[in-house]
Design a protein around this motif. Structure first.
Motif, PDB file in Angstrom:
ATOM      1  N   TYR A 175      67.641 -44.826  96.673  1.00 40.13           N
ATOM      2  CA  TYR A 175      67.116 -46.115  97.139  1.00 40.13           C
ATOM      3  C   TYR A 175      67.840 -47.277  96.454  1.00 40.13           C
ATOM      4  CZ  TYR A 175      63.856 -49.946  98.004  1.00 40.13           C
ATOM      5  OH  TYR A 175      63.298 -51.150  98.368  1.00 40.13           O
ATOM      6  N   ILE A 176      67.991 -47.180  95.121  1.00 34.00           N
ATOM      7  CA  ILE A 176      68.668 -48.260  94.398  1.00 34.00           C
ATOM      8  C   ILE A 176      70.122 -48.372  94.829  1.00 34.00           C
ATOM      9  CG2 ILE A 176      69.409 -49.033  92.110  1.00 34.00           C
ATOM     10  CD1 ILE A 176      66.932 -47.738  90.940  1.00 34.00           C
ATOM     11  N   LYS A 177      70.774 -47.237  95.038  1.00 30.47           N
ATOM     12  CA  LYS A 177      72.169 -47.254  95.461  1.00 30.47           C
ATOM     13  C   LYS A 177      72.324 -47.912  96.835  1.00 30.47           C
ATOM     14  CE  LYS A 177      75.981 -44.165  96.701  1.00 30.47           C
ATOM     15  NZ  LYS A 177      75.949 -44.541  98.136  1.00 30.47           N
ATOM     16  N   LEU A 215      64.716 -42.130  94.014  1.00 30.52           N
ATOM     17  CA  LEU A 215      64.822 -43.472  93.446  1.00 30.52           C
ATOM     18  C   LEU A 215      66.273 -43.878  93.271  1.00 30.52           C
ATOM     19  CD1 LEU A 215      63.472 -45.947  92.172  1.00 30.52           C
ATOM     20  CD2 LEU A 215      63.453 -44.724  89.981  1.00 30.52           C
ATOM     21  N   THR A 216      67.098 -42.935  92.860  1.00 30.53           N
ATOM     22  CA  THR A 216      68.527 -43.212  92.712  1.00 30.53           C
ATOM     23  C   THR A 216      69.149 -43.584  94.047  1.00 30.53           C
ATOM     24  OG1 THR A 216      68.697 -41.688  90.838  1.00 30.53           O
ATOM     25  CG2 THR A 216      70.731 -42.242  91.987  1.00 30.53           C
ATOM     26  N   HIS A 250      70.420 -50.167  98.152  1.00 33.71           N
ATOM     27  CA  HIS A 250      69.967 -51.559  98.182  1.00 33.71           C
ATOM     28  C   HIS A 250      70.589 -52.393  97.065  1.00 33.71           C
ATOM     29  CE1 HIS A 250      66.891 -49.491 100.590  1.00 33.71           C
ATOM     30  NE2 HIS A 250      66.670 -50.652 101.152  1.00 33.71           N
ATOM     31  N   SER A 251      71.732 -51.956  96.558  1.00 33.31           N
ATOM     32  CA  SER A 251      72.442 -52.732  95.548  1.00 33.31           C
ATOM     33  C   SER A 251      73.933 -52.453  95.661  1.00 33.31           C
ATOM     34  CB  SER A 251      71.937 -52.381  94.139  1.00 33.31           C
ATOM     35  OG  SER A 251      72.306 -51.058  93.804  1.00 33.31           O
ATOM     36  N   VAL A 283      74.005 -45.898  88.667  1.00 24.76           N
ATOM     37  CA  VAL A 283      72.560 -45.858  88.912  1.00 24.76           C
ATOM     38  C   VAL A 283      71.945 -44.619  88.269  1.00 24.76           C
ATOM     39  CG1 VAL A 283      70.768 -45.761  90.678  1.00 24.76           C
ATOM     40  CG2 VAL A 283      72.806 -47.148  91.053  1.00 24.76           C
ATOM     41  N   VAL A 296      68.850 -44.498  85.602  1.00 27.21           N
ATOM     42  CA  VAL A 296      67.582 -43.928  86.057  1.00 27.21           C
ATOM     43  C   VAL A 296      67.198 -42.699  85.253  1.00 27.21           C
ATOM     44  CG1 VAL A 296      66.413 -42.813  87.993  1.00 27.21           C
ATOM     45  CG2 VAL A 296      67.783 -44.869  88.383  1.00 27.21           C
ATOM     46  N   GLU A 329      76.861 -44.879  92.548  1.00 27.71           N
ATOM     47  CA  GLU A 329      75.868 -43.841  92.303  1.00 27.71           C
ATOM     48  C   GLU A 329      75.852 -43.363  90.864  1.00 27.71           C
ATOM     49  OE1 GLU A 329      74.284 -40.081  94.849  1.00 27.71           O
ATOM     50  OE2 GLU A 329      76.428 -40.107  94.414  1.00 27.71           O
TER      51      GLU A 329
END
Length: 267
Positions: free
Chosen positions: A69-71, A66-67, A73-74, A81, A85, A78
């Motif tokens: 993916y967010i990194k 999840l970390t 797509h934003s 995030v 998370v 790191e």
């Protein structure tokens, strides 16, 4: 006591090996995040009746994915995030522990129960430590190149994505194994401390790996014996001994650098 030392040494070995790669890659906070994110998985595993290691592994790995993916797509970095998370997942785990009735004791999960480790937990930790150590040592050069410079590794033809996610999987497995020894909170020290000690003493990775393994195993032995004589928490004594070794290593390197500088001026 013998069982605790035996399991502790096996976990210390694999933690020291992974520690060098994590320090080289700059993933110290990643280990902290995964170690805290295993809590919800433990509760769910207890409710559905599956082994706790499975729930802990799935929960920890989900945090890492999840970390990532967010990194990707934003615009967030790191570390930012990870801070959001793993804090959120750890808080979710605490809420689940207080609201869901389970037969698991929170203190054992958070701080470990090295002297009271069961036979099944011992064999699980030994199996995870053995398999992870073999894989990392067999892919030693590939992981070292990826952690040192992932761009160079990609240009060299290595599958960078595979190395990244396989390292995350092994990190999650190692945290699950170490969690049963020192607990979810203190496992981060075992995953960062040995690598830091090796990095302080030497700049060669092979020497760094040897020093990290030696320091990790020595701190486990010292901590177990110290906790026996002081009647104190075994996991806490292990981490304190590791911190003491770090102070000694840092002092030695500082004095050595000062002596070299002074000798160079005299020459």
């Amino acid at each position: 006591m013998q069982r605790a030392i035996f399991v502790g040494l096996s976990v210390s070995f694999v933690c020291a090996v992974l520690s060098c790669f994590l320090v080289l890659k700059g993933w110290a906070l990643m280990g902290d995040a995964i170690s805290h994110a295993v809590l919800p998985g433990i509760v769910v595993a207890s409710l559905v009746g599956v082994p706790l290691v499975i729930g802990a592994f799935v929960s920890g790995l989900s945090c890492a994915l999840l970390t990532g993916y967010i990194k990707d797509h934003s615009r967030l970095k790191e570390d930012a995030v990870l801070g959001v998370v793993f804090a959120g997942i750890f808080a979710l785990g605490l809420v689940m522990f207080t609201k869901v009735e389970t037969d698991q004791h929170l203190m054992h999960v958070l701080f470990g129960n090295m002297l009271g480790i069961t036979g099944s937990a011992m064999w699980q930790s030994l199996a995870i430590s053995f398999v992870t150590s073999i894989i990392v040592l067999l892919k030693y050069k590939e992981y070292m190149l990826y952690c040192f410079d992932h761009v160079h590794a990609q240009v060299s033809g290595l599958n960078v994505k595979f190395l990244q996610y396989s390292l995350l999987v092994m990190l999650s497995l190692t945290i699950v194994a170490a969690m049963q020894v020192v607990g979810a909170i203190m496992v981060i020290a075992m995953l960062v401390g040995p690598g830091i000690i090796g990095l302080v003493v030497t700049k060669r990775f092979s020497y760094m790996l040897t020093i990290a393994i030696s320091a990790s195993c020595l701190s486990t032995l010292m901590g177990a014996v110290t906790s026996y004589h002081l009647d104190a928490s075994t996991s806490a004594c292990i981490i304190l001994c590791q911190a003491l070794i770090f102070i000694v290593a840092l002092s030695y390197k500082t004095l050595q650098n000062a002596w070299v500088t002074r000798y160079a001026k005299v020459a």
